[in-house]
Design a protein around this motif. Structure first.
Motif, PDB file in Angstrom:
ATOM      1  N   PHE A 260       0.832  -1.208   0.000  1.00 25.94           N
ATOM      2  CA  PHE A 260       0.000   0.000   0.000  1.00 25.94           C
ATOM      3  C   PHE A 260       0.863   1.254   0.000  1.00 25.94           C
ATOM      4  O   PHE A 260       0.626   2.188  -0.774  1.00 25.94           O
ATOM      5  CB  PHE A 260      -0.930  -0.008   1.211  1.00 25.94           C
ATOM      6  CG  PHE A 260      -1.807   1.204   1.302  1.00 25.94           C
ATOM      7  CD1 PHE A 260      -2.926   1.337   0.488  1.00 25.94           C
ATOM      8  CD2 PHE A 260      -1.506   2.225   2.188  1.00 25.94           C
ATOM      9  CE1 PHE A 260      -3.734   2.476   0.558  1.00 25.94           C
ATOM     10  CE2 PHE A 260      -2.303   3.354   2.271  1.00 25.94           C
ATOM     11  CZ  PHE A 260      -3.416   3.473   1.451  1.00 25.94           C
TER      12      PHE A 260
ATOM     13  N   ALA B 108      -0.386  -5.991  -9.756  1.00 25.77           N
ATOM     14  CA  ALA B 108      -1.695  -5.905 -10.412  1.00 25.77           C
ATOM     15  C   ALA B 108      -2.309  -4.519 -10.227  1.00 25.77           C
ATOM     16  O   ALA B 108      -2.890  -3.947 -11.167  1.00 25.77           O
ATOM     17  CB  ALA B 108      -2.618  -6.983  -9.855  1.00 25.77           C
ATOM     18  N   CYS B 109      -2.188  -3.963  -9.030  1.00 22.93           N
ATOM     19  CA  CYS B 109      -2.710  -2.611  -8.772  1.00 22.93           C
ATOM     20  C   CYS B 109      -1.953  -1.569  -9.587  1.00 22.93           C
ATOM     21  O   CYS B 109      -2.550  -0.628 -10.140  1.00 22.93           O
ATOM     22  CB  CYS B 109      -2.605  -2.288  -7.289  1.00 22.93           C
ATOM     23  SG  CYS B 109      -3.666  -3.292  -6.215  1.00 22.93           S
TER      24      CYS B 109
ATOM     25  N   LEU C 280       2.360   1.794  -3.452  1.00 25.98           N
ATOM     26  CA  LEU C 280       1.426   2.364  -4.426  1.00 25.98           C
ATOM     27  C   LEU C 280       1.280   3.867  -4.225  1.00 25.98           C
ATOM     28  O   LEU C 280       1.250   4.633  -5.202  1.00 25.98           O
ATOM     29  CB  LEU C 280       0.061   1.679  -4.294  1.00 25.98           C
ATOM     30  CG  LEU C 280       0.009   0.195  -4.684  1.00 25.98           C
ATOM     31  CD1 LEU C 280      -1.330  -0.412  -4.284  1.00 25.98           C
ATOM     32  CD2 LEU C 280       0.264   0.011  -6.172  1.00 25.98           C
TER      33      LEU C 280
ATOM     34  N   ALA D  17      -3.000  -1.550 -13.263  1.00 27.18           N
ATOM     35  CA  ALA D  17      -4.320  -0.969 -13.537  1.00 27.18           C
ATOM     36  C   ALA D  17      -4.225   0.522 -13.817  1.00 27.18           C
ATOM     37  O   ALA D  17      -5.024   1.080 -14.578  1.00 27.18           O
ATOM     38  CB  ALA D  17      -5.251  -1.223 -12.355  1.00 27.18           C
TER      39      ALA D  17
ATOM     40  N   ASN E 110       0.131  -8.888  -5.924  1.00 32.05           N
ATOM     41  CA  ASN E 110      -1.091  -8.069  -5.962  1.00 32.05           C
ATOM     42  C   ASN E 110      -0.769  -6.592  -6.118  1.00 32.05           C
ATOM     43  O   ASN E 110      -1.539  -5.840  -6.726  1.00 32.05           O
ATOM     44  CB  ASN E 110      -1.917  -8.300  -4.693  1.00 32.05           C
ATOM     45  CG  ASN E 110      -2.666  -9.614  -4.727  1.00 32.05           C
ATOM     46  OD1 ASN E 110      -3.311  -9.944  -5.708  1.00 32.05           O
ATOM     47  ND2 ASN E 110      -2.558 -10.385  -3.658  1.00 32.05           N
ATOM     48  N   THR E 111       0.370  -6.169  -5.592  1.00 33.73           N
ATOM     49  CA  THR E 111       0.796  -4.781  -5.789  1.00 33.73           C
ATOM     50  C   THR E 111       1.065  -4.507  -7.259  1.00 33.73           C
ATOM     51  O   THR E 111       0.716  -3.447  -7.783  1.00 33.73           O
ATOM     52  CB  THR E 111       2.056  -4.483  -4.952  1.00 33.73           C
ATOM     53  OG1 THR E 111       1.786  -4.726  -3.570  1.00 33.73           O
ATOM     54  CG2 THR E 111       2.487  -3.023  -5.120  1.00 33.73           C
TER      55      THR E 111
ATOM     56  N   ILE F 265      -0.506  -5.886   1.289  1.00 40.51           N
ATOM     57  CA  ILE F 265      -0.704  -6.351  -0.086  1.00 40.51           C
ATOM     58  C   ILE F 265       0.615  -6.964  -0.537  1.00 40.51           C
ATOM     59  O   ILE F 265       1.649  -6.285  -0.507  1.00 40.51           O
ATOM     60  CB  ILE F 265      -1.072  -5.188  -1.036  1.00 40.51           C
ATOM     61  CG1 ILE F 265      -2.204  -4.352  -0.469  1.00 40.51           C
ATOM     62  CG2 ILE F 265      -1.446  -5.714  -2.409  1.00 40.51           C
ATOM     63  CD1 ILE F 265      -2.477  -3.082  -1.270  1.00 40.51           C
TER      64      ILE F 265
END
Length: 300
Positions: free
Chosen positions: A194, A224-225, A197, A228, A221-222, A217
């Motif tokens: 987090f 993937a964020c 990001l 996006a 998964n980071t 996270i």
């Protein structure tokens, strides 16, 4: 496998590291004579030369200037309460000597402060062969890479901006040293996915060095964020366990390359340079596709 002063050493695992340490000169400074004996015996077995074994910071700081060792190992307690001043002085006065600090787990924050002052490595107590040889291998590799880069002219153009995301404060510190040594600007560090990001959004990074194991996270998964919002942002994965499943998942998720801990400076810089070159080539192709069609239409 053998034992050195009660420390188990796996010879095959660290054979390549031993080659790198052969011929290095050391001084060791610790108030505990057994700690000094363990370190002196271990590095001597790997072909290094121990120039001095010292029990006070005053002796140690004076000896660095007099003997000019390749690596000086200092216990953090010896340098209190003036760790930053003492380290900055010894490093500034002896640029050819790499400084490594030792401490307990609860001194990791102090160890990172030491790295911010110029120390290149950290040995965690209680001592074990993996920790010792890995730290010394990394330091020797960084120093060798620095020397190999001295003849390379510094770029005067804008620096590429990096964000480092790793929950290990010392790993972040070492990666920062490697990147800044080679002309990159580390604009932010983060200890979780987090935070990473948020750092990317605040600082407009050109690339991200991202650990797999993260709180809140995880690294995958980071990614993937990030994808996006920033589909073309170069990402370098940092991991201690490069199993095929993790690497494959990371590549599918948009990671461009990966480096394995313990870091090798040459490998890190090669990977970062390659992913930035790929990103630049992709940006040029996108520009030509967009502007080429406009130029063609304007000529019709």
């Amino acid at each position: 496998m053998h034992r050195v002063c009660g420390v188990v050493v796996h010879e095959d695992r660290f054979a390549s590291m031993s080659i790198r340490l052969k011929g290095c000169s050391f001084i060791v400074a610790d108030a505990n004579s057994q700690i000094r004996s363990i370190l002196a015996t271990m590095v001597a077995r790997e072909g290094a030369r121990v120039l001095a074994s010292l029990r006070t910071s005053t002796e140690a700081l004076a000896t660095v200037g007099r003997l000019q060792p390749d690596i000086a190992i200092f216990d953090l307690h010896l340098m209190e309460p003036s760790i930053p001043d003492a380290l900055r002085t010894v490093i500034a006065d002896n640029p050819e000597t790499a400084v490594v600090v030792m401490g307990l787990d609860d001194q990791r924050g102090t160890a990172r402060l030491a790295m911010d002052c110029g120390a290149l490595g950290y040995i965690r107590k209680p001592l074990n062969e993996a920790n010792i040889l890995t730290a010394l291998f990394q330091v020797k590799a960084i120093m060798a890479f620095r020397k190999s880069r001295q003849a390379v002219p510094k770029s005067e153009g804008p620096q590429h901006r990096a964000v480092i995301v790793d929950c290990d404060v010392l790993a972040r510190g070492l990666l920062r040293v490697i990147l800044e040594d080679n002309g990159f600007e580390v604009v932010a560090e983060a200890a979780s996915g987090f935070e990473g990001l948020m750092a990317v959004e605040r600082h407009e990074a050109d690339f991200v060095c991202l650990a797999v194991d993260l709180p809140e996270i995880d690294g995958l998964n980071t990614v993937a964020c990030l994808r996006a919002v920033h589909p073309d942002l170069p990402v370098l994965m940092v991991t201690a366990h490069a199993d095929r499943e993790t690497v494959s998942a990371a590549i599918r998720g948009g990671v461009h390359d990966y480096v394995i801990k313990p870091f090798e400076a040459e490998r890190v810089i090669a990977a970062v340079s390659a992913l930035l070159s790929i990103a630049m080539a992709a940006a040029c192709r996108a520009w030509r596709l967009e502007n080429g069609s406009r130029l063609w239409l304007s000529s019709v």
